[in-house]
Design a protein around this motif. Structure first.
Motif, PDB file in Angstrom:
ATOM      1  N   LYS A  31      58.520  92.565  66.205  1.00  0.00           N
ATOM      2  CA  LYS A  31      59.795  92.420  65.968  1.00  0.00           C
ATOM      3  C   LYS A  31      60.573  91.387  66.575  1.00  0.00           C
ATOM      4  O   LYS A  31      61.702  91.082  66.183  1.00  0.00           O
ATOM      5  CB  LYS A  31      60.397  93.881  66.503  1.00  0.00           C
ATOM      6  CG  LYS A  31      59.993  95.141  65.689  1.00  0.00           C
ATOM      7  CD  LYS A  31      60.628  96.329  65.953  1.00  0.00           C
ATOM      8  CE  LYS A  31      60.184  97.522  65.112  1.00  0.00           C
ATOM      9  NZ  LYS A  31      61.158  98.501  65.538  1.00  0.00           N
ATOM     10  N   THR A  32      59.853  90.453  67.477  1.00  0.00           N
ATOM     11  CA  THR A  32      60.554  89.438  67.934  1.00  0.00           C
ATOM     12  C   THR A  32      60.143  88.049  67.200  1.00  0.00           C
ATOM     13  O   THR A  32      60.844  87.273  67.610  1.00  0.00           O
ATOM     14  CB  THR A  32      60.092  89.180  69.449  1.00  0.00           C
ATOM     15  OG1 THR A  32      58.598  88.972  69.469  1.00  0.00           O
ATOM     16  CG2 THR A  32      60.654  90.471  70.243  1.00  0.00           C
ATOM     17  N   PHE A  33      59.217  88.217  66.353  1.00  0.00           N
ATOM     18  CA  PHE A  33      59.004  86.934  65.332  1.00  0.00           C
ATOM     19  C   PHE A  33      59.369  87.606  64.011  1.00  0.00           C
ATOM     20  O   PHE A  33      58.440  87.692  63.495  1.00  0.00           O
ATOM     21  CB  PHE A  33      57.587  86.776  65.780  1.00  0.00           C
ATOM     22  CG  PHE A  33      57.227  86.164  67.142  1.00  0.00           C
ATOM     23  CD1 PHE A  33      57.463  84.965  67.472  1.00  0.00           C
ATOM     24  CD2 PHE A  33      56.573  86.945  68.097  1.00  0.00           C
ATOM     25  CE1 PHE A  33      57.069  84.252  68.592  1.00  0.00           C
ATOM     26  CE2 PHE A  33      56.323  86.514  69.129  1.00  0.00           C
ATOM     27  CZ  PHE A  33      56.653  85.094  69.687  1.00  0.00           C
ATOM     28  N   THR A  34      60.700  87.250  63.620  1.00  0.00           N
ATOM     29  CA  THR A  34      60.711  87.594  62.183  1.00  0.00           C
ATOM     30  C   THR A  34      61.250  86.632  61.291  1.00  0.00           C
ATOM     31  O   THR A  34      61.308  86.540  60.026  1.00  0.00           O
ATOM     32  CB  THR A  34      61.967  88.639  62.279  1.00  0.00           C
ATOM     33  OG1 THR A  34      63.043  88.137  63.092  1.00  0.00           O
ATOM     34  CG2 THR A  34      61.393  89.849  63.062  1.00  0.00           C
ATOM     35  N   ASP A  35      61.917  85.546  61.942  1.00  0.00           N
ATOM     36  CA  ASP A  35      62.719  84.344  61.015  1.00  0.00           C
ATOM     37  C   ASP A  35      62.390  83.069  61.641  1.00  0.00           C
ATOM     38  O   ASP A  35      61.659  82.873  62.533  1.00  0.00           O
ATOM     39  CB  ASP A  35      64.076  84.801  60.776  1.00  0.00           C
ATOM     40  CG  ASP A  35      64.876  84.857  62.015  1.00  0.00           C
ATOM     41  OD1 ASP A  35      64.619  84.280  63.317  1.00  0.00           O
ATOM     42  OD2 ASP A  35      65.838  85.655  61.984  1.00  0.00           O
ATOM     43  N   PHE A  36      63.099  82.112  60.816  1.00  0.00           N
ATOM     44  CA  PHE A  36      62.869  80.597  61.207  1.00  0.00           C
ATOM     45  C   PHE A  36      63.782  80.485  62.755  1.00  0.00           C
ATOM     46  O   PHE A  36      63.106  79.402  63.180  1.00  0.00           O
ATOM     47  CB  PHE A  36      63.568  79.859  60.243  1.00  0.00           C
ATOM     48  CG  PHE A  36      62.470  79.678  59.127  1.00  0.00           C
ATOM     49  CD1 PHE A  36      61.257  78.706  59.128  1.00  0.00           C
ATOM     50  CD2 PHE A  36      62.599  80.164  57.829  1.00  0.00           C
ATOM     51  CE1 PHE A  36      60.409  78.578  58.233  1.00  0.00           C
ATOM     52  CE2 PHE A  36      61.702  80.323  56.759  1.00  0.00           C
ATOM     53  CZ  PHE A  36      60.608  79.373  56.979  1.00  0.00           C
ATOM     54  N   ASN A  37      64.667  81.211  63.042  1.00  0.00           N
ATOM     55  CA  ASN A  37      65.387  80.990  64.464  1.00  0.00           C
ATOM     56  C   ASN A  37      64.239  81.396  65.388  1.00  0.00           C
ATOM     57  O   ASN A  37      64.073  80.645  66.384  1.00  0.00           O
ATOM     58  CB  ASN A  37      66.341  81.953  64.491  1.00  0.00           C
ATOM     59  CG  ASN A  37      67.616  81.440  63.770  1.00  0.00           C
ATOM     60  OD1 ASN A  37      68.142  80.166  63.601  1.00  0.00           O
ATOM     61  ND2 ASN A  37      68.553  82.468  63.215  1.00  0.00           N
ATOM     62  N   ASP A  38      63.420  82.481  65.209  1.00  0.00           N
ATOM     63  CA  ASP A  38      62.353  82.806  66.189  1.00  0.00           C
ATOM     64  C   ASP A  38      61.158  81.675  66.243  1.00  0.00           C
ATOM     65  O   ASP A  38      60.703  81.442  67.195  1.00  0.00           O
ATOM     66  CB  ASP A  38      61.761  84.187  65.739  1.00  0.00           C
ATOM     67  CG  ASP A  38      62.662  85.270  65.924  1.00  0.00           C
ATOM     68  OD1 ASP A  38      63.700  85.076  66.588  1.00  0.00           O
ATOM     69  OD2 ASP A  38      62.650  86.515  64.936  1.00  0.00           O
ATOM     70  N   LEU A  39      60.998  81.195  65.032  1.00  0.00           N
ATOM     71  CA  LEU A  39      60.003  80.230  64.975  1.00  0.00           C
ATOM     72  C   LEU A  39      60.271  78.894  65.906  1.00  0.00           C
ATOM     73  O   LEU A  39      59.547  78.456  66.547  1.00  0.00           O
ATOM     74  CB  LEU A  39      59.822  79.872  63.510  1.00  0.00           C
ATOM     75  CG  LEU A  39      58.605  78.684  63.292  1.00  0.00           C
ATOM     76  CD1 LEU A  39      57.392  79.193  63.525  1.00  0.00           C
ATOM     77  CD2 LEU A  39      58.639  78.257  61.613  1.00  0.00           C
ATOM     78  N   ALA A  40      61.741  78.490  65.691  1.00  0.00           N
ATOM     79  CA  ALA A  40      62.171  77.345  66.436  1.00  0.00           C
ATOM     80  C   ALA A  40      62.147  77.762  67.941  1.00  0.00           C
ATOM     81  O   ALA A  40      61.992  76.711  68.575  1.00  0.00           O
ATOM     82  CB  ALA A  40      63.563  76.959  65.857  1.00  0.00           C
ATOM     83  N   GLY A  41      62.705  78.907  68.144  1.00  0.00           N
ATOM     84  CA  GLY A  41      62.773  78.946  69.636  1.00  0.00           C
ATOM     85  C   GLY A  41      61.807  79.709  70.267  1.00  0.00           C
ATOM     86  O   GLY A  41      61.725  79.399  71.585  1.00  0.00           O
ATOM     87  N   LYS A  42      60.975  80.577  69.824  1.00  0.00           N
ATOM     88  CA  LYS A  42      60.141  81.358  70.469  1.00  0.00           C
ATOM     89  C   LYS A  42      58.637  80.998  70.255  1.00  0.00           C
ATOM     90  O   LYS A  42      57.798  81.295  70.870  1.00  0.00           O
ATOM     91  CB  LYS A  42      60.314  83.015  70.326  1.00  0.00           C
ATOM     92  CG  LYS A  42      61.710  83.555  70.619  1.00  0.00           C
ATOM     93  CD  LYS A  42      61.859  84.955  70.184  1.00  0.00           C
ATOM     94  CE  LYS A  42      63.069  85.337  70.176  1.00  0.00           C
ATOM     95  NZ  LYS A  42      63.321  86.610  69.813  1.00  0.00           N
ATOM     96  N   SER A  43      58.324  80.298  69.134  1.00  0.00           N
ATOM     97  CA  SER A  43      56.928  79.932  68.629  1.00  0.00           C
ATOM     98  C   SER A  43      56.368  78.710  69.219  1.00  0.00           C
ATOM     99  O   SER A  43      57.429  77.957  69.746  1.00  0.00           O
ATOM    100  CB  SER A  43      57.069  79.740  67.151  1.00  0.00           C
ATOM    101  OG  SER A  43      55.611  79.610  66.772  1.00  0.00           O
TER     102      SER A  43
END
Length: 92
Positions: A31-43
């Motif tokens: 649930k913490t990896f769902t969209d491009f914002n997560d890709l940019a910030g958490k990945s």
């Protein structure tokens, strides 16, 4: 006029692009990896991953649209030549 708006709306083709995360990132908490914002910030892939994935997807969409338009133009030209009345030869 209403018909014209209806025609224009149906010419729009929406596309959905989903992010692809690095192997093993999603496993613990999906649930913490769902969209491009997560890709940019958490990945691990970060903003570079966003740029690559979105750039590749947009390029592919544009290429497919160009091909579709070329095929549509060829079809239109073929139909126009098919419907042209042929002239009869004049007899003297």
């Amino acid at each position: 006029m209403r018909h014209l708006h209806f025609f224009r709306i149906h010419q729009i083709k929406p596309y959905i692009i989903f992010p692809i995360f690095a192997p093993g990132e999603i496993g613990g908490n999906p649930k913490t990896f769902t969209d491009f914002n997560d890709l940019a910030g958490k990945s691990k892939l970060g903003k570079v991953g966003v740029k690559r994935q979105v750039g590749a997807a947009v390029s592919k969409i544009l290429l497919n649209e160009d091909r579709r338009q070329e095929q549509s133009q060829k079809l239109d030209q073929a139909q126009q030549t098919e419907h042209r009345p042929q002239r009869a030869a004049r007899m003297m």
